[in-house]
Design an enzyme around this catalytic site. Structure first.
Site, PDB file in Angstrom:
ATOM      1  N   TYR A 199       7.128  17.045 -17.942  1.00 64.97           N
ATOM      2  CA  TYR A 199       6.909  15.865 -18.784  1.00 64.97           C
ATOM      3  C   TYR A 199       5.817  16.195 -19.809  1.00 64.97           C
ATOM      4  O   TYR A 199       4.632  16.017 -19.571  1.00 64.97           O
ATOM      5  CB  TYR A 199       6.500  14.662 -17.950  1.00 64.97           C
ATOM      6  CG  TYR A 199       7.533  14.179 -16.962  1.00 64.97           C
ATOM      7  CD1 TYR A 199       8.855  14.620 -17.016  1.00 64.97           C
ATOM      8  CD2 TYR A 199       7.192  13.268 -15.961  1.00 64.97           C
ATOM      9  CE1 TYR A 199       9.796  14.176 -16.095  1.00 64.97           C
ATOM     10  CE2 TYR A 199       8.129  12.813 -15.047  1.00 64.97           C
ATOM     11  CZ  TYR A 199       9.424  13.279 -15.112  1.00 64.97           C
ATOM     12  OH  TYR A 199      10.352  12.832 -14.196  1.00 64.97           O
TER      13      TYR A 199
ATOM     14  N   PRO B 280      15.243   2.801 -12.626  1.00 64.37           N
ATOM     15  CA  PRO B 280      15.508   1.758 -11.626  1.00 64.37           C
ATOM     16  C   PRO B 280      15.816   0.368 -12.166  1.00 64.37           C
ATOM     17  O   PRO B 280      16.299  -0.472 -11.404  1.00 64.37           O
ATOM     18  CB  PRO B 280      14.203   1.724 -10.824  1.00 64.37           C
ATOM     19  CG  PRO B 280      13.156   2.093 -11.829  1.00 64.37           C
ATOM     20  CD  PRO B 280      13.814   3.118 -12.724  1.00 64.37           C
TER      21      PRO B 280
ATOM     22  N   GLY C 279      22.515  -3.810 -17.242  1.00 64.53           N
ATOM     23  CA  GLY C 279      23.806  -3.840 -17.917  1.00 64.53           C
ATOM     24  C   GLY C 279      24.279  -5.234 -18.267  1.00 64.53           C
ATOM     25  O   GLY C 279      23.500  -6.111 -18.648  1.00 64.53           O
TER      26      GLY C 279
END
Length: 290
Positions: A70, A216, A220
């Protein structure tokens, strides 16, 4: 006087013992988004990233997940800047096994010497003598699994890591890995609307292995006006994202969601999800609707 539930809402999620002895609060924080675009380079506002990390702990978060890739290393360095020396109850988990050559580019690399090098660098960048949870970010198909995990076992025996985890694996791969080393956690894509890893969640629950769902808070079409989340959101005064996190926490006692953000306000909204308790009917409605 404010209660602990008011000042440290993450505590409402309860706790879990990673590897049977590393206690964390179940709602954690994923530190991928505090880097630059494409998870590459420095963030636009490093000071805000530091504020987010410090605020996460203030809110009761005791489990922070990051990775050497990262940035690379930007996330780990910001964690050290914000939180070192670490509180006794704070667990920093990191990962190795993906190399980077630019924004959005991720390539599995599991050669033992590379994994050792990255572990040593993570120890330095995080300011740790031992990493509580060290995860193989991806299994490298070009390197025998026994060689990849074998190196992590050596690092564990040397006291440089405490527990070993996996990421993006199948049940069969977990079983194969457990023939080589104890596996304390699995981190796969999983959320309310994407449950392709359902069998992995069940396996982890049956074997007391922490399951860390990344991405998480996807909801939608469930979050559309008049959709399944609408009435439940109104009932709890909660956002769809908070309901998605509440659903994950209810799904299994081994579930450790790690929603990430680069904003303090968004962080506070996410952590408040720990205080949302779904009824049996609401949980079933969300489960079946998705």
């Amino acid at each position: 006087m404010a209660s602990n539930a008011d000042t440290r809402p993450a505590k409402a999620a309860g706790t879990y013992r990673i590897g049977g002895d590393l206690t964390v609060d179940r709602l954690g924080y994923g530190a991928m988004q505090i880097t630059g675009p494409g998870v590459w380079g420095d963030p636009k506002d490093p000071a805000e990233a530091v504020r987010v990390l410090r605020r996460a702990y203030e809110l009761g978060v005791t489990f922070i997940d990051t990775a050497d890739s990262y940035g690379p290393f930007v996330s780990e360095l910001l964690i050290k800047e914000a939180l070192h020396p670490y509180a006794d109850d704070l667990v920093i988990a990191t990962k190795a096994g993906l190399s980077r050559s630019g924004p959005g580019d991720w390539r599995p690399l599991g050669r033992p010497e590379y994994l050792r090098q990255q572990c040593e660098l993570s120890l330095r960048h995080l300011g740790l003598e031992s990493i509580g949870l060290y995860q193989l970010h991806r299994i490298d198909a070009k390197v025998p699994l026994a060689d990849q995990l074998g190196e992590l076992v050596l690092l564990k025996n040397e006291g440089k890591i405490r527990h070993i985890g996996l990421s993006e694996v199948t049940v069969e791969q977990i079983e194969a890995a457990r023939q080589i080393a104890p596996i304390a956690s699995v981190q796969n894509l999983y959320n309310l609307v994407n449950r392709k890893a359902e069998d992995v969640v069940t396996y982890c629950e049956n074997n007391d292995i922490a399951f860390i769902p990344w991405y998480p808070i996807a909801t939608g079409e469930l979050a559309r006006p008049g959709g399944p989340l609408d009435a439940i959101s109104t009932e709890h005064g909660a956002t769809p994202a908070q309901l998605a996190l509440a659903w994950l926490l209810r799904r299994s006692p081994v579930m450790l969601p790690i929603p990430g953000t680069s904003s303090v306000a968004h962080l506070e909204e996410n952590v408040a999800a720990a205080q949302v308790t779904l009824t049996d009917t609401e949980y079933k409605t969300l489960s079946t609707a998705a």
